[in-house]
Design an enzyme around this catalytic site. Sequence first.
Site, PDB file in Angstrom:
ATOM      1  N   CYS A 116      -4.222 -40.970   2.237  1.00  0.00           N
ATOM      2  CA  CYS A 116      -4.797 -42.183   1.642  1.00  0.00           C
ATOM      3  C   CYS A 116      -4.671 -42.148   0.114  1.00  0.00           C
ATOM      4  O   CYS A 116      -3.581 -42.329  -0.403  1.00  0.00           O
ATOM      5  CB  CYS A 116      -6.240 -42.378   2.114  1.00  0.00           C
ATOM      6  SG  CYS A 116      -6.864 -44.055   1.839  1.00  0.00           S
ATOM      7  N   HIS A 138      -5.481 -42.369   8.041  1.00  0.00           N
ATOM      8  CA  HIS A 138      -6.326 -41.178   8.112  1.00  0.00           C
ATOM      9  C   HIS A 138      -6.056 -40.442   9.423  1.00  0.00           C
ATOM     10  O   HIS A 138      -6.665 -40.739  10.449  1.00  0.00           O
ATOM     11  CB  HIS A 138      -7.803 -41.569   8.034  1.00  0.00           C
ATOM     12  CG  HIS A 138      -8.232 -42.015   6.683  1.00  0.00           C
ATOM     13  ND1 HIS A 138      -8.694 -41.140   5.715  1.00  0.00           N
ATOM     14  CD2 HIS A 138      -8.257 -43.246   6.112  1.00  0.00           C
ATOM     15  CE1 HIS A 138      -8.995 -41.814   4.616  1.00  0.00           C
ATOM     16  NE2 HIS A 138      -8.727 -43.094   4.834  1.00  0.00           N
ATOM     17  N   GLU A 160      -6.981 -37.573  10.297  1.00  0.00           N
ATOM     18  CA  GLU A 160      -8.178 -36.829  10.710  1.00  0.00           C
ATOM     19  C   GLU A 160      -9.170 -37.708  11.465  1.00  0.00           C
ATOM     20  O   GLU A 160     -10.107 -37.202  12.092  1.00  0.00           O
ATOM     21  CB  GLU A 160      -8.845 -36.173   9.500  1.00  0.00           C
ATOM     22  CG  GLU A 160      -9.661 -37.086   8.601  1.00  0.00           C
ATOM     23  CD  GLU A 160      -8.846 -37.944   7.635  1.00  0.00           C
ATOM     24  OE1 GLU A 160      -9.459 -38.613   6.795  1.00  0.00           O
ATOM     25  OE2 GLU A 160      -7.600 -37.934   7.736  1.00  0.00           O
TER      26      GLU A 160
END
Length: 201
Positions: free
Chosen positions: A85, A182, A184
């Site tokens: 990001c 993202h 994660e």
Amino acid sequence: MDLNLNKTVIVDYEAGNLRSVANMLSFLQIPYEITSDGNKILNAKRIIFPGQGHFAQAMHNLKQKGLVKIIKESCDKGIPFLGICIGLQILFEKSEEAPNIEGLSIFKGEVKKFQHGKVPQIGWSKVKPISENKFIPEDYFYFVNSYYVVPEEKEIESASGFYSHPYCAAVQKNNITAVQFHPEKSAKAGLTFFKNWFNLR
């Protein structure tokens, strides 16, 4: 002194989503350390620069911690680097989010704001790999972003997204990988991405 020769370093610049990335690495049983120590970053096995935050604040914090030169040097050194990001956006020269702030300028190009649709983009969106992408599967990933990168070198684009128009969702050059989404927070697709980046089978 432990210089993290066998560890992945998560860069602590007092912003970004450190804990979610750490949780993913813990799940994958990847040894890691969260640090802002320049020596540890330069001697890490891999480096992750996590996302979320303002372009100006991220650059300010990096300068305050003396990490601008460290990040550039680590990339030049060939250490595998993953930007997430804002960790993608700061690799470029400038951003419309902070017109007077210089980025790391590792890549030529700028960061622009979406002009159509609901801003920020929040939620799941399909990502399509470009050319010989090594890490990103064609799948849905989770995004939270108002801005997107526009590289001058089109050959570094490794995946595209679509939000009112096509845009660059990831870049790849040598040891540097950086993504707008993202991973994660992207469930199975994110897990696949991390496994690919860490070369886990």
